[in-house]
Motif scaffolding. Structure first.
Motif, PDB file in Angstrom:
ATOM      1  N   ASP A 490       0.816  -1.212   0.000  1.00 27.77           N
ATOM      2  CA  ASP A 490       0.000   0.000   0.000  1.00 27.77           C
ATOM      3  C   ASP A 490       0.850   1.262   0.000  1.00 27.77           C
ATOM      4  O   ASP A 490       0.559   2.224  -0.724  1.00 27.77           O
ATOM      5  N   GLU A 491       1.927   1.250   0.770  1.00 29.55           N
ATOM      6  CA  GLU A 491       2.810   2.423   0.813  1.00 29.55           C
ATOM      7  C   GLU A 491       3.494   2.623  -0.544  1.00 29.55           C
ATOM      8  O   GLU A 491       3.611   3.748  -1.040  1.00 29.55           O
ATOM      9  N   HIS A 492       3.949   1.537  -1.158  1.00 29.23           N
ATOM     10  CA  HIS A 492       4.573   1.606  -2.484  1.00 29.23           C
ATOM     11  C   HIS A 492       3.593   2.210  -3.496  1.00 29.23           C
ATOM     12  O   HIS A 492       3.959   3.089  -4.291  1.00 29.23           O
ATOM     13  N   THR A 493       2.345   1.765  -3.458  1.00 27.14           N
ATOM     14  CA  THR A 493       1.332   2.237  -4.407  1.00 27.14           C
ATOM     15  C   THR A 493       1.051   3.722  -4.224  1.00 27.14           C
ATOM     16  O   THR A 493       1.007   4.494  -5.197  1.00 27.14           O
ATOM     17  N   ILE A 494       0.876   4.142  -2.968  1.00 25.30           N
ATOM     18  CA  ILE A 494       0.579   5.555  -2.699  1.00 25.30           C
ATOM     19  C   ILE A 494       1.764   6.441  -3.086  1.00 25.30           C
ATOM     20  O   ILE A 494       1.594   7.531  -3.649  1.00 25.30           O
ATOM     21  N   ARG A 495       2.987   5.962  -2.834  1.00 24.52           N
ATOM     22  CA  ARG A 495       4.180   6.716  -3.251  1.00 24.52           C
ATOM     23  C   ARG A 495       4.246   6.840  -4.776  1.00 24.52           C
ATOM     24  O   ARG A 495       4.635   7.885  -5.309  1.00 24.52           O
ATOM     25  N   ALA A 496       3.896   5.754  -5.475  1.00 30.51           N
ATOM     26  CA  ALA A 496       3.928   5.776  -6.942  1.00 30.51           C
ATOM     27  C   ALA A 496       2.944   6.813  -7.484  1.00 30.51           C
ATOM     28  O   ALA A 496       3.258   7.550  -8.433  1.00 30.51           O
ATOM     29  N   ILE A 497       1.753   6.888  -6.881  1.00 30.21           N
ATOM     30  CA  ILE A 497       0.761   7.891  -7.300  1.00 30.21           C
ATOM     31  C   ILE A 497       1.312   9.302  -7.050  1.00 30.21           C
ATOM     32  O   ILE A 497       1.169  10.195  -7.891  1.00 30.21           O
ATOM     33  N   GLY A 498       1.963   9.488  -5.904  1.00 28.95           N
ATOM     34  CA  GLY A 498       2.559  10.787  -5.593  1.00 28.95           C
ATOM     35  C   GLY A 498       3.651  11.169  -6.578  1.00 28.95           C
ATOM     36  O   GLY A 498       3.753  12.334  -7.005  1.00 28.95           O
ATOM     37  N   LEU A 499       4.475  10.201  -6.971  1.00 27.30           N
ATOM     38  CA  LEU A 499       5.540  10.471  -7.948  1.00 27.30           C
ATOM     39  C   LEU A 499       4.954  10.854  -9.305  1.00 27.30           C
ATOM     40  O   LEU A 499       5.452  11.757  -9.979  1.00 27.30           O
ATOM     41  N   LEU A 500       3.886  10.157  -9.703  1.00 29.42           N
ATOM     42  CA  LEU A 500       3.240  10.470 -10.979  1.00 29.42           C
ATOM     43  C   LEU A 500       2.723  11.914 -10.968  1.00 29.42           C
ATOM     44  O   LEU A 500       2.893  12.650 -11.947  1.00 29.42           O
ATOM     45  N   ALA A 501       2.118  12.309  -9.858  1.00 32.63           N
ATOM     46  CA  ALA A 501       1.610  13.685  -9.746  1.00 32.63           C
ATOM     47  C   ALA A 501       2.757  14.692  -9.810  1.00 32.63           C
ATOM     48  O   ALA A 501       2.638  15.757 -10.447  1.00 32.63           O
ATOM     49  N   VAL A 530      -5.506   5.363 -12.396  1.00 32.26           N
ATOM     50  CA  VAL A 530      -6.172   4.146 -11.916  1.00 32.26           C
ATOM     51  C   VAL A 530      -5.256   2.935 -12.109  1.00 32.26           C
ATOM     52  O   VAL A 530      -5.191   2.052 -11.242  1.00 32.26           O
ATOM     53  N   ALA A 531      -4.513   2.898 -13.206  1.00 27.09           N
ATOM     54  CA  ALA A 531      -3.574   1.782 -13.439  1.00 27.09           C
ATOM     55  C   ALA A 531      -2.479   1.756 -12.386  1.00 27.09           C
ATOM     56  O   ALA A 531      -2.086   0.685 -11.899  1.00 27.09           O
ATOM     57  N   VAL A 532      -1.965   2.930 -12.001  1.00 33.34           N
ATOM     58  CA  VAL A 532      -0.940   2.977 -10.943  1.00 33.34           C
ATOM     59  C   VAL A 532      -1.542   2.473  -9.627  1.00 33.34           C
ATOM     60  O   VAL A 532      -0.910   1.709  -8.891  1.00 33.34           O
ATOM     61  N   LEU A 533      -2.777   2.868  -9.343  1.00 30.95           N
ATOM     62  CA  LEU A 533      -3.442   2.392  -8.126  1.00 30.95           C
ATOM     63  C   LEU A 533      -3.561   0.870  -8.116  1.00 30.95           C
ATOM     64  O   LEU A 533      -3.360   0.232  -7.078  1.00 30.95           O
ATOM     65  N   LEU A 534      -3.863   0.276  -9.277  1.00 28.12           N
ATOM     66  CA  LEU A 534      -4.207  -1.147  -9.316  1.00 28.12           C
ATOM     67  C   LEU A 534      -3.057  -2.067  -9.734  1.00 28.12           C
ATOM     68  O   LEU A 534      -3.232  -3.285  -9.735  1.00 28.12           O
ATOM     69  N   HIS A 535      -1.877  -1.516 -10.060  1.00 26.39           N
ATOM     70  CA  HIS A 535      -0.855  -2.376 -10.682  1.00 26.39           C
ATOM     71  C   HIS A 535      -0.382  -3.517  -9.772  1.00 26.39           C
ATOM     72  O   HIS A 535      -0.022  -4.574 -10.260  1.00 26.39           O
ATOM     73  N   ASP A 536      -0.389  -3.311  -8.457  1.00 25.28           N
ATOM     74  CA  ASP A 536       0.039  -4.370  -7.532  1.00 25.28           C
ATOM     75  C   ASP A 536      -1.110  -4.864  -6.648  1.00 25.28           C
ATOM     76  O   ASP A 536      -0.870  -5.497  -5.618  1.00 25.28           O
ATOM     77  N   ILE A 537      -2.336  -4.582  -7.054  1.00 25.40           N
ATOM     78  CA  ILE A 537      -3.503  -4.827  -6.201  1.00 25.40           C
ATOM     79  C   ILE A 537      -3.698  -6.303  -5.870  1.00 25.40           C
ATOM     80  O   ILE A 537      -4.301  -6.656  -4.851  1.00 25.40           O
ATOM     81  N   ALA A 538      -3.194  -7.197  -6.725  1.00 24.98           N
ATOM     82  CA  ALA A 538      -3.444  -8.638  -6.532  1.00 24.98           C
ATOM     83  C   ALA A 538      -2.257  -9.362  -5.916  1.00 24.98           C
ATOM     84  O   ALA A 538      -2.213 -10.595  -5.940  1.00 24.98           O
ATOM     85  N   LYS A 539      -1.321  -8.627  -5.341  1.00 25.62           N
ATOM     86  CA  LYS A 539      -0.186  -9.300  -4.686  1.00 25.62           C
ATOM     87  C   LYS A 539      -0.681 -10.031  -3.443  1.00 25.62           C
ATOM     88  O   LYS A 539      -1.577  -9.575  -2.756  1.00 25.62           O
ATOM     89  N   GLY A 540      -0.056 -11.181  -3.181  1.00 28.99           N
ATOM     90  CA  GLY A 540      -0.401 -11.950  -1.986  1.00 28.99           C
ATOM     91  C   GLY A 540      -1.578 -12.882  -2.178  1.00 28.99           C
ATOM     92  O   GLY A 540      -2.059 -13.469  -1.223  1.00 28.99           O
ATOM     93  N   ARG A 620      10.645   3.665  -9.363  1.00 30.47           N
ATOM     94  CA  ARG A 620      11.151   4.677  -8.421  1.00 30.47           C
ATOM     95  C   ARG A 620      10.518   4.539  -7.044  1.00 30.47           C
ATOM     96  O   ARG A 620      11.159   4.833  -6.028  1.00 30.47           O
ATOM     97  N   ALA A 621       9.252   4.096  -6.993  1.00 27.54           N
ATOM     98  CA  ALA A 621       8.555   3.973  -5.702  1.00 27.54           C
ATOM     99  C   ALA A 621       8.956   2.715  -4.939  1.00 27.54           C
ATOM    100  O   ALA A 621       8.488   2.501  -3.824  1.00 27.54           O
ATOM    101  N   VAL A 622       9.817   1.901  -5.515  1.00 29.45           N
ATOM    102  CA  VAL A 622      10.280   0.694  -4.816  1.00 29.45           C
ATOM    103  C   VAL A 622      11.084   1.069  -3.573  1.00 29.45           C
ATOM    104  O   VAL A 622      10.980   0.437  -2.527  1.00 29.45           O
TER     105      VAL A 622
END
Length: 915
Positions: A490-501, A530-540, A620-622
């Motif tokens: 979740d933190e990786h995803t939110i950071r990725a959205i922030g970087l895109l912005a 939306v793609a950035v939000l969902l790209h890792d949504i199915a992990k685990g 980059r958000a890794v």
């Protein structure tokens, strides 16, 4: 004795002070040295037995963290009392003490709170009424030497009551330690006097300043530790969301309200009963983890490293579940508790803010407009968005999402009381998931031109995000057990959205010039967000998270209000979000088949633009240090090549025309006459001109010219555009040249991130390597470069055995041993028209490329290029090969033999070096 010890079960099984006191007093003799030696031996036995009993209980009841911490403090108390009595009654007995010959022993800091991990420091203080007497000095010195002889790490002070007051007033660290001071033994009346003086002379009237100081201290600590509670190797004590944050809350409550136990925070209104239960659960769990850490490490260790995570997960009886290992489930629970600590901090500060900051600047926040106002029914309290009534959200659950949308739209903070209400009412989001207005508001936040990262993080902290998008809720606090990903999903995803912005706002133009440029050309912003939000949504979930995530995207797209075409594109992006990085980092981009295969999947320039932006923010958000100039260059090269193919309708620009253009540009830069340049062109094969960029062509040409008739020339220079050092070796070609150079670079401390291998028409090898140091930086000082050149010269002259020198080098990342990575070899004869492509997956280690190249040398194949990608502890090395006659390798038996050799090399089987 504090109530926490009163509830400790079977205390005498840990240490029986009465029995030990009798035994100590029974020691015969008058020689102080002998008495102290015998007493220390007896106390050491008791310490070891007590620790063993506490460790046994922790194994038996692995989640009773507070009990284990209290047991350790209890054991320490009893040892100190025994030592004090023995010192004052047997070693330095004062039969008729004066008023000055009084001393009291206090516990301070965490020990004063009655909590200790197995190898925590023992923080104690000696208090005397006035200036120390000779007798008091003897007592203190003797006790300290005895404690050191027991192998204990002691933090100590000795002060008079006046000194204590003076120093506590001037130093907030001393004041904090004394705030938790607890009587251990000695003169009780003196302790009571000191405690009264502290409350009257230090504490009274200074709560506001103390709170401000502690919050500044907390923020500095968070910044030092990375300022996120979702780092995958957290510090249990000091990190954001760790024990120190809970302690800070208690210190503030104790200072402002004189509470003595965390439970009393409820009585003074700083926490509700439900919040105190959360506080207690988080504290108990974090203490359990910390005690297990100390116990396993055999020393004071507060960092939850990968190698210890697995063992603690096993100790705490977490089990594997489909799609999630036991260690991932353990760490997810850890991060959920860290999140709870963050939530409680917000609530706590809200109450303090109302009481102590009503007439001044708010704690931890900049000054904002204070006039109350209204906004869509919400109220503004001192510049923060708040609620007009406690049931405001319950009356219309859409307000749960609207609150965050308004905060984003108007650039407002949300009042902690409103956040508390949102967390309490988060379950109401279940009822509005399919509400068009709620989804439109959520999409407004996600695709905001302002600061979507901050507002989405607030939504996540309140638990609203995970309830409104349950698929996201499944990855909240979920870690990935590897050394590549620094944050939870979740933190990786939110950071990725922030970087895109930030890229879209033009704040990262220098780091991402291509991405910043193409963001202006992207037709559908919301598809990308939306793609950035969902790209890792199915992990685990088990299975390929890209494929499973595409299914989630197809389901969620219509709910968010996307059109069928937008939903299809989002699902495609999620399905292929790893394609661009895998192609750029693992394949030879000078091989046109690579570009054609990539374009066959991408199919449109718009998808290519979207995929590049998604790939950049995903990498980059890794975590820090993962993005570099080399990755930027590879992605840019792939983008430009693919964009040309897609624009021209899958036709390759004339190969000969491209080579001619490069040659003409090179001749202009070099300034050579026609005959001299023609001689160079005649020596170099056609694939060389395609593979190398123009700046490398120039460097190579000058090296060839300078070397004349020499059989070996080596150049090493920093290549800032790629964030690496370019090492070029021009030498007489012979079998095994590549593996020897690779080994030499490893001996010199370098990591090869890319290699291009060429053979001139007159039998010389021209090999270009991109090299970084172990932490991903270029070799840039003259000593490093000289060492690199010397190591290559020695290897090619066979002056020493490479295998021996490499085996003597220590592993730079022993933590990688915590991960089980089965070596895997993938052979592909369809990825290239000219080469057999072999990809090797293995645990990363020094000289892995050297061993793999040696295996290929033994297999009698020619390496044309090598591409190295690392993902934390995992290395992926790709080779483009032919047989010795220049053809693809096709025989099944031959390919099987190559696979076997590479598997042995990847597993680290000792190699027999050729003479």
């Amino acid at each position: 004795m504090p109530s926490r010890f009163d509830t400790l079960p079977h205390r005498r099984a840990i240490i029986d002070r009465r029995v030990l006191a009798d035994a100590l007093m029974a020691i015969e003799g008058d020689d102080r040295i002998a008495l102290r030696r015998d007493a220390t031996a007896m106390l050491r036995t008791a310490l070891e037995a007590g620790r063993a009993e506490i460790a046994r209980r922790l194994i038996e009841h692995p989640s009773r963290g507070l009990e284990a911490a209290a047991a350790q403090a209890f054991l320490t108390d009893q040892l100190l009392r025994l030592l004090y009595d023995f010192t004052t009654k047997r070693l330095y007995r004062s039969s008729n003490p004066t008023a000055a010959e009084r001393i009291t022993l206090i516990a301070v800091g965490g020990y004063g709170r009655g909590e200790m991990a197995p190898f925590s420091d023992i923080d104690i203080g000696f208090l005397t009424p006035w200036k120390q007497t000779g007798w008091a000095e003897q007592i203190i010195e003797t006790m300290l030497y005895a404690l050191w002889d027991l192998g204990l790490k002691v933090g100590h002070s000795s002060r008079s009551v006046d000194e204590m007051v003076r120093q506590a007033k001037s130093d907030v660290t001393i004041r904090t330690a004394l705030l938790e001071a607890r009587y251990v033994w000695g003169d009780q009346a003196l302790y009571d006097e000191a405690a009264a003086r502290f409350r009257a002379d230090v504490q009274a009237g200074t709560a506001r300043q103390f709170i401000a100081d502690k919050l500044i201290e907390r923020d500095l600590r968070h910044k030092k530790m990375g300022d996120t509670r979702y780092v995958v190797e957290p510090n249990v004590k000091e990190a954001k969301g760790g024990l120190r944050d809970l302690h800070t809350l208690f210190w503030i409550g104790k200072y402002a309200y004189n509470v003595t136990e965390p439970a009393e925070l409820v009585e003074v209104g700083l926490l509700s009963r439900a919040e105190y239960r959360q506080f207690h659960r988080a504290e108990n769990f974090l203490w359990a983890v910390r005690c297990h850490l100390h116990s396993l490490a055999g020393r004071a260790e507060d960092r939850l490293t990968f190698d210890l995570q697995r063992e603690i997960a096993e100790r705490m009886r977490f089990a594997d579940r489909p799609g999630k290992s036991s260690v991932e489930r353990f760490m997810q629970y850890y991060f959920l508790q860290a999140k709870t600590v963050g939530d409680l901090t917000g609530v706590f500060l809200a109450h303090l803010d109302e009481k102590f900051a009503a007439r001044g600047r708010r704690f931890g926040f900049p000054s904002l407009t204070r006039s109350p106002g209204k906004l869509n029914g919400f109220t503004l309290v001192r510049g923060r968005l708040s609620l007009p009534s406690d049931d405001f959200l319950q009356k219309n659950p859409v307000r749960l999402i609207e609150m965050f949308a308004l905060a984003d739209k108007h650039g407002l903070e949300i009042h902690p009381v409103a956040m508390r209400a949102a967390a309490r009412d988060a379950k109401l989001a279940d009822d509005i998931r399919r509400n068009p207005q709620a989804n439109a508001l959520f999409l407004d936040v996600l695709t905001s031109h302002r600061d979507p990262e901050t507002v989405l993080r607030w939504m996540n902290e309140a638990g609203v995000f995970g309830r409104f998008v349950p698929d996201f809720g499944r990855v909240v606090a979920q870690m990935q057990f590897d050394m590549y990903h620094h944050y939870t999903v979740d933190e990786h995803t939110i950071r990725a959205i922030g970087l895109l912005a930030k890229i879209e706002r033009g704040e990262l133009n220098e780091d991402h010039p291509l991405s910043a440029a193409i963001m202006k050309q992207i037709v559908s912003r919301r598809v990308l967000y939306v793609a950035v939000l969902l790209h890792d949504i199915a992990k685990g979930r088990g299975g390929d998270h890209s494929q499973l995530g595409a299914e989630v995207a197809n389901r969620l797209g219509p709910r968010f209000g996307l059109t069928p075409a937008e939903t299809e594109t989002v699902a495609w992006l999620v399905r292929w979000h790893l394609l661009m990085s895998a192609t750029a980092f693992k394949r030879d981009l000078s091989d046109f088949k690579t570009i054609l295969d990539f374009c066959e999947i991408v199919q449109s320039p718009e998808r290519l633009r979207l995929l590049l932006a998604l790939t950049v923010v995903d990498i980059r958000a890794v975590g820090p240090g993962v993005w570099n100039g080399w990755k930027r260059q590879l992605l840019s090269d792939l983008y430009e090549s693919a964009e040309e193919v897609l624009r021209l309708g899958h036709k390759q620009k004339g190969r000969s025309e491209r080579i001619a253009a490069k040659q003409q540009a090179l001749r202009t830069v070099l300034g050579w006459d026609e005959a001299r340049f023609a001689a160079l062109v005649k020596r170099l094969p056609e694939p060389y001109w395609v593979a190398e960029p123009e700046d490398v062509l120039e460097r190579n040409a000058r090296l060839i010219e300078e070397s004349g008739d020499s059989q070996l020339s080596i150049a090493a220079q920093v290549y800032p555009e790629r964030g690496a050092t370019l090492v070029t070796v021009y030498a007489a070609d012979h079998p095994g040249l590549f593996y020897r150079i690779a080994g030499a670079i490893s001996v010199a401390g370098g990591n090869i991130i890319d290699a291009r291998i060429h053979t001139t028409r007159d039998g010389m090898a021209l090999d270009n390597f991109l090299v970084q140091d172990p932490v991903g930086r270029p070799f840039d000082d003259s000593t490093q470069l000289a060492r690199l050149k010397g190591a290559i010269e020695d290897a090619l002259a066979n002056r020493n055995k490479l295998a021996d020198r490499l085996s003597a080098k220590p592993l730079p990342r022993a933590r990688a041993e915590a991960f089980d990575i089965a070596p895997n070899v993938l052979i592909d004869n369809r990825a290239s028209n000219r080469f057999t492509v072999i990809e090797v997956n293995a645990r990363d280690r020094p000289a892995l490329l050297h061993q793999l190249a040696h295996g290929l040398f033994q297999s009698k194949v020619t390496i044309h290029s090598a591409h190295v990608a690392t993902y934390g502890e995992r290395a992926v090395d790709t080779f483009y090969l032919t047989d010795l006659t220049g053809d693809k390798i096709s025989g099944a038996t031959r390919l099987k033999a190559i696979e076997r050799r590479l598997l042995e090399a990847a597993a680290g089987t000792p190699m027999k070096e050729a003479a």
